[in-house]
Design an enzyme around this catalytic site. Structure first.
Site, short mmCIF file in Angstrom:
data_model
loop_
_atom_site.label_atom_id
_atom_site.label_comp_id
_atom_site.label_asym_id
_atom_site.label_seq_id
_atom_site.Cartn_x
_atom_site.Cartn_y
_atom_site.Cartn_z
N LYS A 88 16.84 80.50 8.76
CA LYS A 88 16.32 81.46 9.75
C LYS A 88 16.80 82.86 9.37
CE LYS A 88 15.72 81.35 14.78
NZ LYS A 88 16.29 80.78 16.01
O1 G3P Z 1 16.27 80.85 19.31
C1 G3P Z 1 15.79 82.11 19.64
C2 G3P Z 1 15.31 82.27 21.06
O2 G3P Z 1 14.69 81.11 21.49
C3 G3P Z 1 16.30 82.85 22.02
O3 G3P Z 1 15.93 82.67 23.37
O4 G3P Z 1 16.44 82.75 25.79
O5 G3P Z 1 17.98 83.88 24.15
O6 G3P Z 1 15.74 84.83 24.64
P1 G3P Z 1 16.57 83.58 24.54
#
Ligand code: G3P
Length: 217
Positions: A88
């Site tokens: 990633k």
């Molecule tokens: O993995 C990346 C993403 O899904 C992060 O989510 O909830 O931290 O905006 P969030």
């Protein structure tokens, strides 16, 4: 649409896998830190355990560095952990260059922190296996995350780009439904949102009645 779980928590990954619908896992430095994984060996072991748990599904492991040379070195080590590791990489200039290098060297990538169609085009040009638009964070900032999925899906279809659209930053079960309708290839969600898809009050009421009537037979 493939279902990925967005966590580094082994119990939650196992629960989603046991449901029989899990296609892969995404992690990020924040999710790894939340699990208290510290030190290089512990991090590598944790990714290996996740790969073995999901048994064949892609597992995104994010580079911690932000410069080209460092990302290449880190990505090579991550990719060597298991054949299902996807490196990633953040959507920055060096990240795009690194994605191109990984693509040319047969290493799968997930371009993260996508917030615009322009970024999605660049990542696809570099050959990213997956691109991750952050739906919830776009909604948080007053824009429309699902609309971005639709726009990217349309561009990729018209242009024949091969990167898979991986809707990330999912906050609700309805986000998953909307992303499916908008053309996401993959949705990575917290366990709560996945399990939320099961719920409907009429299902509970209907089942209670069936269980009650079954006793009369
Ligand atoms: O993995 C990346 C993403 O899904 C992060 O989510 O909830 O931290 O905006 P969030």
């Amino acid at each position: 649409m493939k279902f990925f779980i967005d966590t580094a928590n082994l119990a939650q990954i196992k629960e989603a896998h046991d449901l029989g619908i899990l296609d892969g896992v995404t992690t990020n430095p924040s999710l790894m830190a939340k699990e208290g994984v510290k030190g290089n060996d512990a991090i590598m072991n944790h990714y290996k355990t996740i790969c073995e748990l999901v048994d064949g599904g892609d597992v995104s492991a994010e580079v911690f560095s932000t410069t080209y040379n460092e990302m290449i070195e880190e990505g090579k080590k991550l990719a060597a952990i298991h054949k299902n590791i996807v490196v990633k990489v953040p959507m920055i200039k060096d990240g795009v260059k690194a994605i191109k290098w990984f693509t040319d060297n047969g290493i799968k990538t997930n371009c993260t922190l996508i917030f615009s169609a322009g970024q999605a085009i660049l990542a696809a040009k570099a050959g990213a296996t997956y691109i991750s638009p952050f739906i919830g964070r776009i909604d948080d900032s007053g824009w429309d995350g699902v609309q971005l999925i639709e726009e990217i899906a349309q561009i990729y279809a018209v242009q024949g780009f091969k990167s898979e659209i991986l809707a990330a930053s999912i906050r609700t079960p309805n986000h998953i439904v909307k992303c499916a309708a908008a053309g996401a290839d993959v949705c990575t969600s917290p366990l709560d949102s996945i399990l939320g898809l099961l719920k409907h009050p009429l299902t509970d009421i209907g089942l209670a009645k069936f269980v009650e009537d079954a006793k009369k037979m």
